[in-house]
Scaffold this active site. Sequence first.
Site, short mmCIF file in Angstrom:
data_model
loop_
_atom_site.label_atom_id
_atom_site.label_comp_id
_atom_site.label_asym_id
_atom_site.label_seq_id
_atom_site.Cartn_x
_atom_site.Cartn_y
_atom_site.Cartn_z
N GLU A 180 0.96 -1.40 -0.12
CA GLU A 180 0.02 0.07 0.07
C GLU A 180 0.78 1.16 -0.03
OE1 GLU A 180 -3.07 0.38 -0.49
OE2 GLU A 180 -3.65 -2.00 -0.48
N ASN B 35 1.11 3.74 -2.96
CA ASN B 35 0.82 5.36 -2.82
C ASN B 35 2.01 6.17 -3.63
OD1 ASN B 35 -1.76 4.91 -1.65
ND2 ASN B 35 -0.83 5.51 0.72
N ARG C 9 -9.26 3.97 -7.39
CA ARG C 9 -8.61 3.76 -6.11
C ARG C 9 -9.41 3.82 -4.72
NH1 ARG C 9 -4.35 1.42 -7.48
NH2 ARG C 9 -3.83 1.61 -5.52
#
Length: 162
Positions: A58, A62, A119
């Site tokens: 994650e 990002n 997203r």
Amino acid sequence: MIEIVNENRNTQVKNEMRIEFLAISENEAFARTAVAAFVSQLNPTLEEISDIKTAVSEAVTNSIIHGYDGEDGENNMVWVSCLIKNDVLEVEIRDKGVGIEDVEKAMEPLFTTKPELDRSGMGFAFMEAFMDDLEVISEVGHGTTVRMVKKLGTTSWIEGED
């Protein structure tokens, strides 16, 4: 570049690793696998490995998607560093991308700046859920640093306590 450092600067530090790679989506799997392999020396459970891999995935995603707006570039790099102290893993993921204007807002579940890319806005929520501590430091125009901590095993956080 991959660098593993095993200096005895602090008696608690068992090992340290640093990697850097281009901010391209293909490297997300590399990052989570490298961190999982590094932490394997602590003999983690499958659940602990899964938690760490998800959180790293994650954070790196990002950096790639939001930090660099998903754009390839020879200067778009992601840095991952890991430190093992006793049975605690510290992971830091850093980019020099666009930064986050409002970190508190960005950390709200379901908040996303990229809805057109499907997203979900759950990245920080997953990092928080799967790790024991999460800190996000960001400056607009200068990038973002995500620091996460995961205690492995069943020993106490406090020395001498069982």
